[in-house]
Design a protein around this motif. Structure first.
Motif: not given
Ligand code: KG4
Ligand code: ZN
Length: 337
Positions: A294-311
């Motif tokens: 959804s647009p919330e996660y398509c556009t730049d966001n920090a959740a996707m950064i936290a996800y990669v960092g977590y893994h």
């Protein structure tokens, strides 16, 4: 492990908290200051990050109903992006990591976009073809596994989001142009004029949008002011269809050529409604599964950064406090140690 993600690579100041299964908070402040310039002004972007970063992180902690004491790791965008903007996020992240004595990791922004559908599609698995389309990027990736990425093709000139923004400007529409063209196109005829789709004729996976931009410019030059006003929606819609055809054509061909049956799309242009419709119907016809956040996660966001960092933390990776911003960071250099 609760990871704080920080994203400041362009004109969004964002912070998120992720615990390995749930996004506890996802706060994004889009800098409005660039609107009056018709594009992102790097120096202003850095200053705005400085102004927003603490309130944005505080809001994320409040929304997750936790305090700094609960944060166990920090993931921050290392690149690619604007040097000054990246430095704002990285400097803050380093200070917090030092003060709290918790690990830090620099994350590749493109890698994060590739994984951005996972919050809404936890079933997403590899391999998949990843199309990353934004104001700064137009890239097609083969993702074999977490940490195993090959670039199949990319734009040779403008990013597709940039083309949307420039065409919008030519038509006298506001910035950013993508959402405005998307909306206006619904009232227009996509077959009103056939703009060229030269990239579709080449047998590689590269894109080019500057020719399309020029052909719209020449087309407008030949029209009267009156005709431009009368056919604004038709022209927007015809341009959009040319861009969408190119993106969809190459993506579907990549999936077939590499025998991959999953497609991921990320970046601001992934919010485009015509792209979603056309790609969905081609995917259905070819029995491919499509994952568009959804647009919330398509556009730049920090959740996707936290996800990669977590893994990466889970794989015992982290960075020393001496790591630097890398404005041209390549994803192919990212491999699991
Ligand atoms: O990923 P993003 O938020 O920021 C970066 O560029 O990194 O993408 C912004 C781009 C802008 O060029 C904007 O015009 C475009 O995404 N965009 C869209 C739509 N929403 C945003 N383009 C086409 N259709 C949309 N609905
Ligand atoms: Zn981005």
């Amino acid at each position: 492990m609760i990871v704080l993600g920080i994203e400041t690579s362009c004109d969004e100041t964002a912070a998120a908290l992720y615990d390995g299964s749930t996004v506890l908070a996802n706060i994004v402040t889009t800098q409005e200051i660039h609107k009056e310039y018709g594009g992102v002004v790097p120096e202003l972007a850095s200053r705005e990050h400085l102004r927003f970063i603490i309130p944005v992180i505080r809001k994320a902690l409040d929304e997750a109903d936790i305090t700094w004491k609960d944060v166990e790791g920090i993931a921050v965008t290392r690149g690619p992006g604007l040097a000054g903007s990246l430095l704002m996020g990285i400097s803050f992240a380093k200070a917090a990591s030092f003060a709290l004595d918790i690990p830090i990791i620099g994350v590749n922004h493109i890698e994060a976009h590739l994984w951005s559908p996972v919050f809404e599609y936890p079933e997403l698995s590899t391999p998949f073809i990843g199309l990353i389309i934004s104001g700064g990027h137009t890239q097609l990736w083969l993702v074999r596994d977490f940490g195993d990425y090959s670039l199949l093709g990319q734009t040779l000139d403008d990013a597709v989001g940039e083309a949307f923004d420039k065409i919008a400007q030519m038509l006298g529409l506001e910035y950013p142009g993508g959402p405005v063209i998307d909306k206006l196109s619904k009232e227009g005829d996509p077959d009103f004029y056939r703009f060229p789709r030269p990239a579709l004729k080449s047998d590689n996976f590269d894109f080019s949008f500057s020719g399309l931009k020029t052909s719209v410019l020449y087309y407008l030059d030949d029209l009267s002011e009156e005709d431009i006003v009368r056919h604004k929606a038709d022209i927007a819609s015809s341009f959009q269809m040319a861009a969408v055809d190119t993106l969809v054509g190459k993506t579907i061909r990549a999936a077939k050529e590499y025998n991959i049956d999953r497609i991921v799309v990320g970046g601001g242009v992934a919010a485009n409604s015509t792209l979603k419709e056309v790609l969905q119907s081609h995917s259905d016809n070819s029995s491919l599964s499509l994952f568009i956040p959804s647009p919330e996660y398509c556009t730049d966001n920090a959740a996707m950064i936290a996800y990669v960092g977590y893994h990466r933390f889970m794989r015992s990776e982290s960075d020393e406090l001496t790591f630097s911003a890398l404005p041209s960071l390549s994803l192919e250099s990212v491999s699991l140690s």
